[in-house]
Structure formats: C-alpha cells, structure tokens
Design a protein around this motif. Structure first.
Motif, PDB file in Angstrom:
ATOM      1  N   GLN A  21       0.821  -1.208   0.000  1.00 37.25           N
ATOM      2  CA  GLN A  21       0.000   0.000   0.000  1.00 37.25           C
ATOM      3  C   GLN A  21       0.861   1.267   0.000  1.00 37.25           C
ATOM      4  O   GLN A  21       1.315   1.722   1.043  1.00 37.25           O
ATOM      5  CB  GLN A  21      -0.926  -0.005   1.221  1.00 37.25           C
ATOM      6  N   LYS A  22       1.057   1.828  -1.166  1.00 32.81           N
ATOM      7  CA  LYS A  22       1.897   3.020  -1.291  1.00 32.81           C
ATOM      8  C   LYS A  22       1.323   4.200  -0.513  1.00 32.81           C
ATOM      9  O   LYS A  22       2.078   4.999   0.058  1.00 32.81           O
ATOM     10  CB  LYS A  22       2.053   3.395  -2.770  1.00 32.81           C
ATOM     11  N   GLU A  23       0.002   4.316  -0.468  1.00 32.19           N
ATOM     12  CA  GLU A  23      -0.601   5.429   0.259  1.00 32.19           C
ATOM     13  C   GLU A  23      -0.259   5.357   1.751  1.00 32.19           C
ATOM     14  O   GLU A  23       0.035   6.364   2.382  1.00 32.19           O
ATOM     15  CB  GLU A  23      -2.129   5.432   0.103  1.00 32.19           C
ATOM     16  N   MET A  24      -0.297   4.150   2.305  1.00 30.73           N
ATOM     17  CA  MET A  24      -0.004   4.002   3.730  1.00 30.73           C
ATOM     18  C   MET A  24       1.481   4.185   4.024  1.00 30.73           C
ATOM     19  O   MET A  24       1.864   4.655   5.093  1.00 30.73           O
ATOM     20  CB  MET A  24      -0.486   2.646   4.233  1.00 30.73           C
ATOM     21  N   GLN A  25       2.319   3.849   3.068  1.00 28.96           N
ATOM     22  CA  GLN A  25       3.751   4.124   3.225  1.00 28.96           C
ATOM     23  C   GLN A  25       3.973   5.628   3.326  1.00 28.96           C
ATOM     24  O   GLN A  25       4.718   6.109   4.185  1.00 28.96           O
ATOM     25  CB  GLN A  25       4.526   3.542   2.044  1.00 28.96           C
ATOM     26  N   ARG A  26       3.306   6.362   2.469  1.00 25.48           N
ATOM     27  CA  ARG A  26       3.428   7.817   2.493  1.00 25.48           C
ATOM     28  C   ARG A  26       2.789   8.397   3.765  1.00 25.48           C
ATOM     29  O   ARG A  26       3.257   9.390   4.311  1.00 25.48           O
ATOM     30  CB  ARG A  26       2.796   8.429   1.244  1.00 25.48           C
ATOM     31  N   LEU A  27       1.723   7.757   4.235  1.00 21.41           N
ATOM     32  CA  LEU A  27       1.073   8.207   5.464  1.00 21.41           C
ATOM     33  C   LEU A  27       2.032   8.122   6.645  1.00 21.41           C
ATOM     34  O   LEU A  27       2.147   9.070   7.434  1.00 21.41           O
ATOM     35  CB  LEU A  27      -0.171   7.359   5.736  1.00 21.41           C
ATOM     36  N   ILE A  28       2.727   6.996   6.783  1.00 23.72           N
ATOM     37  CA  ILE A  28       3.651   6.832   7.900  1.00 23.72           C
ATOM     38  C   ILE A  28       4.805   7.821   7.784  1.00 23.72           C
ATOM     39  O   ILE A  28       5.241   8.407   8.792  1.00 23.72           O
ATOM     40  CB  ILE A  28       4.178   5.386   7.964  1.00 23.72           C
ATOM     41  N   LEU A  29       5.306   8.038   6.582  1.00 25.21           N
ATOM     42  CA  LEU A  29       6.367   9.030   6.393  1.00 25.21           C
ATOM     43  C   LEU A  29       5.888  10.413   6.816  1.00 25.21           C
ATOM     44  O   LEU A  29       6.613  11.169   7.468  1.00 25.21           O
ATOM     45  CB  LEU A  29       6.806   9.062   4.923  1.00 25.21           C
ATOM     46  N   TRP A  30       4.677  10.746   6.443  1.00 22.03           N
ATOM     47  CA  TRP A  30       4.096  12.046   6.796  1.00 22.03           C
ATOM     48  C   TRP A  30       3.889  12.130   8.309  1.00 22.03           C
ATOM     49  O   TRP A  30       4.175  13.145   8.940  1.00 22.03           O
ATOM     50  CB  TRP A  30       2.772  12.227   6.065  1.00 22.03           C
ATOM     51  N   GLU A  31       3.421  11.044   8.892  1.00 15.93           N
ATOM     52  CA  GLU A  31       3.182  11.014  10.329  1.00 15.93           C
ATOM     53  C   GLU A  31       4.476  11.229  11.099  1.00 15.93           C
ATOM     54  O   GLU A  31       4.499  11.899  12.142  1.00 15.93           O
ATOM     55  CB  GLU A  31       2.574   9.667  10.703  1.00 15.93           C
ATOM     56  N   LEU A  32       5.578  10.685  10.587  1.00 18.78           N
ATOM     57  CA  LEU A  32       6.865  10.802  11.259  1.00 18.78           C
ATOM     58  C   LEU A  32       7.487  12.192  11.123  1.00 18.78           C
ATOM     59  O   LEU A  32       8.276  12.616  11.962  1.00 18.78           O
ATOM     60  CB  LEU A  32       7.842   9.758  10.705  1.00 18.78           C
ATOM     61  N   SER A  33       7.135  12.886  10.048  1.00 21.63           N
ATOM     62  CA  SER A  33       7.812  14.147   9.751  1.00 21.63           C
ATOM     63  C   SER A  33       6.969  15.394  10.008  1.00 21.63           C
ATOM     64  O   SER A  33       7.497  16.502  10.004  1.00 21.63           O
ATOM     65  CB  SER A  33       8.274  14.156   8.283  1.00 21.63           C
ATOM     66  N   ALA A  34       5.670  15.224  10.234  1.00 21.75           N
ATOM     67  CA  ALA A  34       4.788  16.389  10.374  1.00 21.75           C
ATOM     68  C   ALA A  34       4.300  16.534  11.814  1.00 21.75           C
ATOM     69  O   ALA A  34       4.019  15.544  12.493  1.00 21.75           O
ATOM     70  CB  ALA A  34       3.590  16.254   9.434  1.00 21.75           C
ATOM     71  N   ASP A  35       4.209  17.773  12.272  1.00 17.67           N
ATOM     72  CA  ASP A  35       3.636  18.075  13.575  1.00 17.67           C
ATOM     73  C   ASP A  35       2.167  18.401  13.351  1.00 17.67           C
ATOM     74  O   ASP A  35       1.799  19.556  13.125  1.00 17.67           O
ATOM     75  CB  ASP A  35       4.368  19.252  14.221  1.00 17.67           C
ATOM     76  N   SER A  36       1.339  17.354  13.389  1.00 13.81           N
ATOM     77  CA  SER A  36      -0.056  17.519  13.005  1.00 13.81           C
ATOM     78  C   SER A  36      -0.985  16.960  14.077  1.00 13.81           C
ATOM     79  O   SER A  36      -0.899  15.772  14.423  1.00 13.81           O
ATOM     80  CB  SER A  36      -0.318  16.791  11.675  1.00 13.81           C
ATOM     81  N   PRO A  37      -1.897  17.780  14.624  1.00 12.93           N
ATOM     82  CA  PRO A  37      -2.888  17.283  15.592  1.00 12.93           C
ATOM     83  C   PRO A  37      -3.731  16.152  15.008  1.00 12.93           C
ATOM     84  O   PRO A  37      -4.079  15.210  15.723  1.00 12.93           O
ATOM     85  CB  PRO A  37      -3.744  18.523  15.879  1.00 12.93           C
ATOM     86  N   MET A  38      -4.045  16.245  13.713  1.00 14.88           N
ATOM     87  CA  MET A  38      -4.843  15.208  13.084  1.00 14.88           C
ATOM     88  C   MET A  38      -4.101  13.876  13.083  1.00 14.88           C
ATOM     89  O   MET A  38      -4.658  12.828  13.397  1.00 14.88           O
ATOM     90  CB  MET A  38      -5.186  15.593  11.644  1.00 14.88           C
ATOM     91  N   MET A  39      -2.798  13.915  12.765  1.00 17.52           N
ATOM     92  CA  MET A  39      -2.015  12.692  12.720  1.00 17.52           C
ATOM     93  C   MET A  39      -1.841  12.110  14.125  1.00 17.52           C
ATOM     94  O   MET A  39      -1.826  10.892  14.307  1.00 17.52           O
ATOM     95  CB  MET A  39      -0.660  12.953  12.076  1.00 17.52           C
TER      96      MET A  39
END
Length: 203
Positions: free
Chosen positions: A101-119
């Motif tokens: 799942q490429k989308e979920m790979q990108r999700l985890i990368l985003w989760e690790l690098s972004a300071d996001s209340p939603m994440m």
C-alpha cells in the motif's frame, strides 16, 4: 442523498489519487476538488474542511483501523487457537498490507515528519486498537520475565522501517529483497519465529 454520497466518494477517492501520485504534502482543497471534478465548497459542506476529509480517507485505509474490525470477526468465529496465533497473524498481515500500500507508506512518512494534531489523533486511535490486541497476551506473560510489549514495538517499528527503507532507498535490506516473493516470505517466517520465541521464553 445519492448525489451527496457519490460526491463524498469522489472526494475521498481523489485524496487517494493525489497521495499515490504526489504524497500527503501536496493535498490542498483546490487540488482535491479539481481531481474529484466537484466544487471546492462541497469539501467544507460535507467534511467541514481539509483535515476531516483526509481523516475520512485514512480511516478507510489505515491497516490497524481496518484490520481491527476484521480481527473481531475472526475472533468471534474462533479462527485462532490462542493469542500467539492471533498476534502472529496481526503482524504478518500488517507486513503484507504495508508492503503493498503506497498510500499508507506515504502516510507513515508524513506522520513521522509532520507536527499535526490530526495525525496524533489517528496515531492515538491506532494505539488504542493495538492495545486491545496486546491485552490478549497478558495472561501468558503475566508471571514471566518476558515483556511482550517492547517486542511487539520492535516488530511493528521494524516492519515500517524495513519496508520504507527498501522502497525509498534501495531494494535490499540486510541482503534481503522484499520486492521478491522469497524476501517477503522470509520476513513473514521471521515474524512467526520471534513471536514464538517470546511465548516459549515465557513458559
């Protein structure tokens, strides 16, 4: 009502298209509306804004949020003989899901690098699901010197890192090619072995 649901479906699907093509960082109201071919105002009307639309997409596609429901059904149907088999199946399915799942790979990368209340909210929901499954192991490890939670943490983290590293930085990791059937199978076997060793160690 049908038009509303069809439009919501278009918008959620458009999020997936953009993530696959460009990643999470490119998600914008205007871009999503363009891909979905709908008025951008409908994102606010049906989802209340960009974050809630992205959240709707993640809830539909995140492994832990999806698989928890599947596991409940499997448990009710008594498809497992014990918690060792349950945890092994969860982790093996996580690997198989995440590697494809490429989308979920990108999700985890985003989760690790972004300071996001939603994440953080998504992460907390995922942790809550995982906690319920880990509680199934408590009776086996309660009186032993084996603490299964850090073992599970290393397995989950290892799955994420191995897949992300090989996909974004090269095809092999510790001389394994997880793009090959042989490489993927070796990971699945290793997951089963590590869980089993933990259970044997607690006896």
């Amino acid at each position: 009502m049908k038009d509303k649901e069809a439009t919501k479906r278009k918008l959620i699907d458009a999020v997936g298209v953009i993530i696959k093509r460009d990643g999470f960082s490119t998600l914008k109201i205007s871009t999503i509306a363009k891909v979905a071919e709908v008025d951008r105002k409908l994102i606010y009307r049906y989802f209340g804004g960009l974050n809630h639309l992205i959240e709707a997409y993640i809830v539909e596609n995140d492994y832990w949020l999806l698989f928890s429901e599947k596991m409940k059904t499997m448990l009710e149907q008594k498809e497992f003989t014990g918690s060792e088999q349950i945890i092994t199946a969860i982790l093996q399915n996580q690997f198989s899901f995440f590697v494809s799942q490429k989308e979920m790979q990108r999700l985890i990368l985003w989760e690790l690098s972004a300071d996001s209340p939603m994440m953080r909210s998504i992460h907390n929901a995922r942790e809550s699901m995982g906690q319920k499954f880990l509680e199934m192991t408590d009776s086996h490890f309660k009186e032993s010197k084996v603490n299964f939670r850090p073992i599970a943490a290393l397995l989950v983290g290892g799955i994420y890192y191995t897949i992300l590293h090989t996909i974004f930085n090269g095809s092999s990791f510790t001389d394994m090619d997880i793009n090959s059937e042989e490489g993927r199978q070796s990971i699945l076997v290793a997951i089963e072995q590590i869980v089993h060793w933990a259970y044997i160690g607690a006896q």
